[in-house]
Design an enzyme around this catalytic site. Structure first.
Site, short mmCIF file in Angstrom:
data_model
loop_
_atom_site.label_atom_id
_atom_site.label_comp_id
_atom_site.label_asym_id
_atom_site.label_seq_id
_atom_site.Cartn_x
_atom_site.Cartn_y
_atom_site.Cartn_z
N ASP A 211 -27.28 6.65 -36.01
CA ASP A 211 -26.52 6.57 -34.99
C ASP A 211 -25.36 6.70 -35.25
O ASP A 211 -25.34 6.31 -36.64
CB ASP A 211 -26.52 5.44 -33.89
CG ASP A 211 -27.59 5.45 -32.74
OD1 ASP A 211 -28.26 6.82 -32.79
OD2 ASP A 211 -28.36 4.21 -32.14
N LYS B 180 -22.96 11.19 -34.22
CA LYS B 180 -22.36 12.74 -34.31
C LYS B 180 -22.31 13.54 -34.78
O LYS B 180 -22.13 13.90 -36.16
CB LYS B 180 -19.99 11.75 -34.39
CG LYS B 180 -19.56 10.86 -34.07
CD LYS B 180 -18.64 11.69 -33.83
CE LYS B 180 -17.67 11.17 -32.96
NZ LYS B 180 -16.37 10.46 -32.99
N MET C 17 -20.02 -3.55 -24.13
CA MET C 17 -20.57 -1.76 -23.72
C MET C 17 -18.14 -2.32 -22.89
O MET C 17 -19.02 -1.29 -21.65
CB MET C 17 -20.97 -0.83 -22.87
CG MET C 17 -21.90 -0.23 -24.11
SD MET C 17 -22.97 0.00 -23.36
CE MET C 17 -24.66 -0.52 -23.16
N1 SAH Z 1 -27.62 -2.53 -29.68
C1 SAH Z 1 -26.64 -3.21 -30.01
C2 SAH Z 1 -25.81 -3.04 -28.88
C3 SAH Z 1 -25.81 -0.91 -28.46
S1 SAH Z 1 -24.96 -0.77 -26.41
C4 SAH Z 1 -26.67 -4.54 -30.31
O1 SAH Z 1 -27.61 -5.43 -30.19
O2 SAH Z 1 -25.33 -5.20 -30.24
C5 SAH Z 1 -22.69 -0.76 -27.57
C6 SAH Z 1 -22.03 -2.24 -27.80
O3 SAH Z 1 -21.93 -2.70 -28.63
C7 SAH Z 1 -20.33 -1.88 -27.85
O4 SAH Z 1 -19.52 -1.07 -26.79
C8 SAH Z 1 -19.81 -3.13 -27.92
O5 SAH Z 1 -20.03 -3.47 -26.82
C9 SAH Z 1 -21.00 -3.60 -28.49
N2 SAH Z 1 -20.77 -3.74 -30.43
C10 SAH Z 1 -21.98 -2.77 -31.15
N3 SAH Z 1 -21.62 -3.39 -32.54
C11 SAH Z 1 -20.32 -4.85 -32.31
C12 SAH Z 1 -19.32 -4.83 -33.05
N4 SAH Z 1 -19.93 -5.12 -34.33
N5 SAH Z 1 -19.02 -6.18 -33.10
C13 SAH Z 1 -18.34 -6.05 -31.07
N6 SAH Z 1 -18.94 -5.35 -30.45
C14 SAH Z 1 -19.91 -4.32 -31.36
#
Ligand code: SAH
Length: 459
Positions: A36, A58, A166
Site C-alpha cells: 500500500d 499510489k 479513518m
Molecule cells: N490496518 C491499519 C488501519 C488501516 S485504516 C492498522 O491496523 O493500523 C487507516 C487508518 O489507520 C488511518 O485513517 C488512521 O486512522 C490510522 N493510521 C494508520 N497509520 C497511522 C499512524 N501512523 N498514526 C495514526 N493513525 C494511523
C-alpha cells in the site's frame, strides 16, 4: 514447500522497527511484494535482488489500484509459483481489507497465511502516552471506523474509551455522534497524528472545543482519535514526545539510539571504484607494510571485497599490524577474522594519532585505507611523525536523494563525517534556524566551522 503462497503481512504503524520478526523475514524471502501507500521504503529495501515490488497504493503515481485488480494480481502471482507478500499498514485485518483478500485466495484455491501487525489503533495511543485502558479509568475499549461505506451514521458503542480510525475528514460528525450518544461536552479527546513517526503530534481538547483546536493546529493525516478519561494520563506518561529528534545524515543509526529519536537520512552511499589498477598494486603487496589503518566499516568492507575479487584473502595481511579508528570498525574487521592491534579510546583521527605516538612509527610503512575524497588529517599526522605513509583508495562516495524531512520536527543534526556536511549543504543550502548541530570527531567539527555552521563536538 514455500512456493505459490500469499502472505498477508502487517507492517506496523510507521516506526519501521515495529514490524514483527516473521514479517521481516518474509519480506527478505519474497519473490513478489505488493504494498500500500505509506509503507516505509526502508522495509522495501529489504527485498532480495530481483524481487518484484509493486505499489498498489499510489500505483503509476496515480490513485489506488481498485481492489478487484489487487486481488487478481495476488492470485496471478501466486499461481505463477511465487512467494507473494502482501504488505499492509498496521494490522492486516483491522480495517485493512485483509479479510477480503484472504477470501479471494480461498475462492481461487490459493494457499495463504496471515501475519499480524502492530495496529495504529493501539500503537498511536501508546506512543502518545495514552493507555487505552487503565484500572482507574476504564476496563474496556472500542475501536471504531470514522468512515463508513455509503455515508452511514457513525456507530458509538458503549465503552469507557473509544478509538476512532479513518476519522480526520469526519471529525465533526464523530463529535456530533458522541454528544448525541450522551458523552458530556467536557470529555477529553486526543488526536495522535503520524503516530510512532518522528513527526508525530498529539492534539488535545474536549468534545466542546476540539473542532476549533484541530483547525488551529491544522491537523494532518493519518490520525487516530482517542476519547475518554484515559487521555488525561498523557500529562504523566508522554514518553515519546519528550525525546530529542535527531537527524542523522550519516551511517550507523543504532549507535546513537540512546540519544533520542534518530531520523536516519543517508545522503551518500559508498560504491566501488571504476578502476582498481592502483589499488590492486598495493593489495598484492600488503605484507610489505608494518601497519594497515582502517577508518570506517566501509573501508573494511570494500578492502576485503577487492582483495577477494583479485583472488586473495585475509592471509595476505599476514603479520602486518592492524589499527581501527573505533569500535564499529574493529567489529567489522572481526567478521573478516582480523583482531585489531590498536583501537583508540577516543574514536577519532586525533585519538588514533595519539595512540600511534605511543609506539615508534619513524620509518615504518603504514597503509591507510580510504575513500576517494576524505580527510587528510591522518595522512598528514603520520607523515609528521616521520612514518612512510601511503594511502589506498578502495571506494568512493556518491550523493543519494534522501527521503523527505520536515525540519519543523527536528531538534538536532548529528554529523559524523565531513563528507556528510558537504552533502547536506549541497542539498539544503544551510542548517535551518533553531536546529542544534553536533559533530562526531574534530575533523568533522573543523569542516562545520569551515562552513560557518555553529556546532559542538558530540560529548
Ligand atoms: N490496518 C491499519 C488501519 C488501516 S485504516 C492498522 O491496523 O493500523 C487507516 C487508518 O489507520 C488511518 O485513517 C488512521 O486512522 C490510522 N493510521 C494508520 N497509520 C497511522 C499512524 N501512523 N498514526 C495514526 N493513525 C494511523
Amino acid at each position: 514447500m514455500l512456493y505459490g503462497k500469499i502472505y498477508l503481512v502487517g507492517t506496523g504503524p510507521g516506526d519501521v522497527e515495529l514490524i514483527t520478526v516473521k514479517g521481516y523475514k518474509l519480506i527478505c524471502q519474497a519473490d513478489v511484494i505488493l504494498h500500500d501507500h505509506l509503507i516505509p521504503s526502508e522495509l522495501l529495501r529489504l527485498a532480495k535482488p530481483g524481487a518484484e515490488i509493486i505499489s498498489v497504493g499510489k500505483f503509476a503515481g496515480r490513485h489506488t489500484m481498485p481492489q478487484e485488480q489487487i486481488n487478481k494480481l495476488l492470485i496471478e502471482k501466486a499461481r505463477d509459483n511465487k512467494v507473494v507478500v502482501r504488505l499492509k499498514g498496521g494490522d492486516p485485518l483491522l480495517f485493512g481489507r485483509g479479510g477480503e483478500e484472504a477470501e479471494e485466495c480461498v475462492q481461487a484455491g490459493v494457499d495463504f497465511e496471515f501475519v499480524p501487525g502492530v495496529t495504529s489503533a493501539l500503537a498511536a495511543p501508546c506512543y502518545g502516552g495514552i493507555p487505552p485502558t487503565h484500572r482507574d479509568c476504564t476496563s474496556n475499549v472500542a475501536i471504531v471506523t470514522g468512515h463508513r461505506k455509503d455515508e452511514k451514521e457513525i456507530e458509538i458503542p458503549k465503552a469507557g474509551t473509544i478509538i476512532f480510525l479513518m476519522g480526520v475528514a469526519n471529525i465533526e460528525k464523530i463529535i456530533k455522534s458522541l454528544l448525541e450518544a450522551g458523552w458530556p461536552g467536557q470529555t477529553k479527546i486526543a488526536a495522535v497524528e503520524k503516530g510512532t513517526c518522528y513527526d508525530q503530534r498529539v492534539i488535545q481538547g474536549t468534545l466542546d472545543d476540539f473542532l476549533e483546536v484541530t483547525q488551529k493546529a491544522q491537523m494532518r493525516t493519518p490520525a487516530v482519535f482517542i476519547v475518554g478519561k484515559v487521555v488525561e494520563l498523557k500529562a504523566k506518561l508522554d514518553w515519546f514526545g519528550k525525546k530529542l529528534r535527531i537527524l542523522l545524515p550519516g551511517t550507523h543509526p543504532d549507535k546513537y539510539r540512546h540519544l533520542g529519536i534518530i531520523i536516519h537520512r543517508p545522503l551518500i552511499r559508498s560504491v566501488p571504484l571504476d578502476d582498481y589498477t592502483q589499488a590492486d598494486k598495493v593489495l598484492k603487496q600488503l605484507n610489505t607494510f608494518d601497519w594497515i589503518v582502517f577508518t570506517s566499516t566501509n573501508g573494511v568492507e570494500f578492502f576485503f571485497q577487492r582483495l577477494n575479487a583479485i583472488g586473495l584473502d585475509t592471509r595476505s595481511i599476514g603479520t602486518v599490524k592492524v589499527a581501527a579508528i573505533g569500535k564499529t570498525t574493529a567489529e567489522k574487521l572481526k567478521t573478516f577474522g582480523v583482531l585489531v592491534d590498536m583501537q583508540p579510546n577516543l574514536e577519532s583521527s586525533t585519538g588514533l594519532l595519539d595512540e600511534f605516538k605511543k609506539v615508534s612509527v619513524k620509518g615504518k610503512r603504514i597503509l591507510l585505507v580510504r575513500p576517494k575524497v576524505g580527510s587528510n588529517m591522518l595522512l598528514d599526522g603520520l607523515a609528521d611523525a616521520d612514518a612512510a605513509i601511503e594511502a589506498v583508495v578502495v571506494y568512493r562516495n556518491v550523493d543519494i536523494e534522501p527521503e523527505e524531512t520536515d525540519f519543523n520536527f527536528i531538534d538536532q543534526i548529528l554529523f559524523t563525517s565531513g563528507s556528510t556536511i558537504r552533502a547536506f549543504l549541497k542539498l539544503y543550502g544551510s542548517v535551518p534556524e533553531g536546529v542544534k548541530v553536533y559533530c562526531l570527531g574534530q575533523p568533522t567539527l573543523n569542516e562545520a566551522k569551515k562552513h560557518n555552521i555553529p556546532a559542538e563536538l558530540l560529548p
